[in-house]
Write a protein that holds these residues in place. Structure first.
Motif, PDB file in Angstrom:
ATOM      1  N   ASP A 162       0.815  -1.212   0.000  1.00  0.00           N
ATOM      2  CA  ASP A 162       0.000   0.000   0.000  1.00  0.00           C
ATOM      3  C   ASP A 162       0.849   1.263   0.000  1.00  0.00           C
ATOM      4  OD1 ASP A 162      -2.328  -1.515   0.061  1.00  0.00           O
ATOM      5  OD2 ASP A 162      -2.344  -1.589   2.251  1.00  0.00           O
ATOM      6  N   ALA A 163       2.155   1.111  -0.008  1.00  0.00           N
ATOM      7  CA  ALA A 163       3.043   2.278   0.000  1.00  0.00           C
ATOM      8  C   ALA A 163       2.935   3.017  -1.332  1.00  0.00           C
ATOM      9  CB  ALA A 163       4.482   1.851   0.256  1.00  0.00           C
ATOM     10  N   GLY A 164       3.124   4.317  -1.287  1.00  0.00           N
ATOM     11  CA  GLY A 164       2.966   5.118  -2.493  1.00  0.00           C
ATOM     12  C   GLY A 164       4.006   4.852  -3.554  1.00  0.00           C
ATOM     13  N   THR A 165       5.261   4.639  -3.156  1.00  0.00           N
ATOM     14  CA  THR A 165       6.351   4.519  -4.116  1.00  0.00           C
ATOM     15  C   THR A 165       7.077   3.183  -4.018  1.00  0.00           C
ATOM     16  OG1 THR A 165       6.683   6.903  -3.964  1.00  0.00           O
ATOM     17  CG2 THR A 165       8.448   5.646  -4.968  1.00  0.00           C
ATOM     18  N   ARG A 166       7.337   2.734  -2.834  1.00  0.00           N
ATOM     19  CA  ARG A 166       8.171   1.546  -2.653  1.00  0.00           C
ATOM     20  C   ARG A 166       7.328   0.268  -2.585  1.00  0.00           C
ATOM     21  NH1 ARG A 166       7.087   3.288   2.420  1.00  0.00           N
ATOM     22  NH2 ARG A 166       6.999   1.728   4.072  1.00  0.00           N
ATOM     23  N   ARG A 167       8.013  -0.846  -2.746  1.00  0.00           N
ATOM     24  CA  ARG A 167       7.436  -2.174  -2.542  1.00  0.00           C
ATOM     25  C   ARG A 167       8.547  -3.029  -1.944  1.00  0.00           C
ATOM     26  NH1 ARG A 167       3.547   0.241  -3.450  1.00  0.00           N
ATOM     27  NH2 ARG A 167       1.838  -0.153  -4.890  1.00  0.00           N
ATOM     28  N   ALA A 168       8.156  -4.058  -1.195  1.00  0.00           N
ATOM     29  CA  ALA A 168       9.164  -4.878  -0.522  1.00  0.00           C
ATOM     30  C   ALA A 168       8.868  -6.362  -0.685  1.00  0.00           C
ATOM     31  CB  ALA A 168       9.238  -4.509   0.956  1.00  0.00           C
ATOM     32  N   ILE A 169       9.923  -7.123  -0.454  1.00  0.00           N
ATOM     33  CA  ILE A 169       9.839  -8.582  -0.419  1.00  0.00           C
ATOM     34  C   ILE A 169      10.326  -9.010   0.957  1.00  0.00           C
ATOM     35  CG2 ILE A 169      10.619 -10.749  -1.448  1.00  0.00           C
ATOM     36  CD1 ILE A 169      11.376  -9.053  -3.970  1.00  0.00           C
ATOM     37  N   ASP A 170       9.446  -9.617   1.739  1.00  0.00           N
ATOM     38  CA  ASP A 170       9.837 -10.189   3.022  1.00  0.00           C
ATOM     39  C   ASP A 170      10.180 -11.653   2.792  1.00  0.00           C
ATOM     40  OD1 ASP A 170       9.342  -7.811   4.287  1.00  0.00           O
ATOM     41  OD2 ASP A 170       7.532  -8.491   5.336  1.00  0.00           O
ATOM     42  N   ILE A 171      11.384 -12.037   3.206  1.00  0.00           N
ATOM     43  CA  ILE A 171      11.853 -13.407   3.030  1.00  0.00           C
ATOM     44  C   ILE A 171      12.052 -14.014   4.411  1.00  0.00           C
ATOM     45  CG2 ILE A 171      13.628 -14.884   2.014  1.00  0.00           C
ATOM     46  CD1 ILE A 171      14.295 -12.354   0.214  1.00  0.00           C
ATOM     47  N   HIS A 172      11.309 -15.075   4.701  1.00  0.00           N
ATOM     48  CA  HIS A 172      11.424 -15.778   5.973  1.00  0.00           C
ATOM     49  C   HIS A 172      12.289 -17.022   5.783  1.00  0.00           C
ATOM     50  CE1 HIS A 172       7.777 -13.318   6.348  1.00  0.00           C
ATOM     51  NE2 HIS A 172       8.164 -13.190   7.612  1.00  0.00           N
ATOM     52  N   GLU A 173      12.683 -17.613   6.892  1.00  0.00           N
ATOM     53  CA  GLU A 173      13.628 -18.730   6.839  1.00  0.00           C
ATOM     54  C   GLU A 173      13.166 -19.862   5.927  1.00  0.00           C
ATOM     55  OE1 GLU A 173      16.308 -21.474   9.862  1.00  0.00           O
ATOM     56  OE2 GLU A 173      14.651 -20.303  10.673  1.00  0.00           O
ATOM     57  N   SER A 174      11.892 -20.150   5.903  1.00  0.00           N
ATOM     58  CA  SER A 174      11.396 -21.278   5.110  1.00  0.00           C
ATOM     59  C   SER A 174      11.072 -20.898   3.664  1.00  0.00           C
ATOM     60  CB  SER A 174      10.136 -21.852   5.770  1.00  0.00           C
ATOM     61  OG  SER A 174       9.126 -20.858   5.825  1.00  0.00           O
ATOM     62  N   ASP A 175      11.225 -19.615   3.308  1.00  0.00           N
ATOM     63  CA  ASP A 175      10.898 -19.157   1.958  1.00  0.00           C
ATOM     64  C   ASP A 175      12.000 -19.511   0.964  1.00  0.00           C
ATOM     65  OD1 ASP A 175       8.586 -18.082   2.977  1.00  0.00           O
ATOM     66  OD2 ASP A 175       9.341 -16.014   3.021  1.00  0.00           O
ATOM     67  N   ASP A 176      11.587 -19.705  -0.278  1.00  0.00           N
ATOM     68  CA  ASP A 176      12.519 -19.975  -1.370  1.00  0.00           C
ATOM     69  C   ASP A 176      12.339 -18.875  -2.407  1.00  0.00           C
ATOM     70  OD1 ASP A 176      14.431 -21.278  -2.873  1.00  0.00           O
ATOM     71  OD2 ASP A 176      12.998 -22.657  -3.795  1.00  0.00           O
TER      72      ASP A 176
END
Length: 113
Positions: A80-94
């Motif tokens: 929902d941010a106006g400009t940025r976007r993020a990727i959250d990576i958790h321990e079990s994520d590939d």
């Protein structure tokens, strides 16, 4: 930072970024007592992304992520941010490395517009 899955994830992300943009500039910014190593930032013709480490995740924030095509659906945070976007990576994520490399290349192209 402890040498655990988070540091391995950061190293992997760094490798993908360097594959996508071999002449990228990496700097550590925003050093403070609680984070003496600072936050790795990656730039080429402007900021591409930052990589922050938390207890339960590694967060890759793309400075202009809202303007990037993300066909693989990597963005899963700051949607929902106006400009940025993020990727959250958790321990079990590939993380899909090929899709991530393409996302970085798209971000560089946007910066070089």
């Amino acid at each position: 930072m402890a040498n655990d899955w988070r540091s391995e994830t950061v190293d992997s992300i760094r490798g993908f970024i360097n594959e996508a943009a071999p002449d990228v500039v990496e700097e550590a910014k925003w050093r403070k007592a609680s984070n003496p190593d600072g936050v790795p930032t990656f730039s080429r013709s402007g900021l591409i992304c930052t990589v922050e480490t938390y207890k339960d995740k590694v967060k890759v924030t793309f400075a202009k992520g809202a303007s990037l095509e993300d066909p693989a659906g990597l963005f899963n945070a700051s949607l929902d941010a106006g400009t940025r976007r993020a990727i959250d990576i958790h321990e079990s994520d590939d993380l899909d490395g090929d899709a991530f490399v393409e996302l970085v290349r798209t971000a560089v192209a946007l910066n070089e517009g």
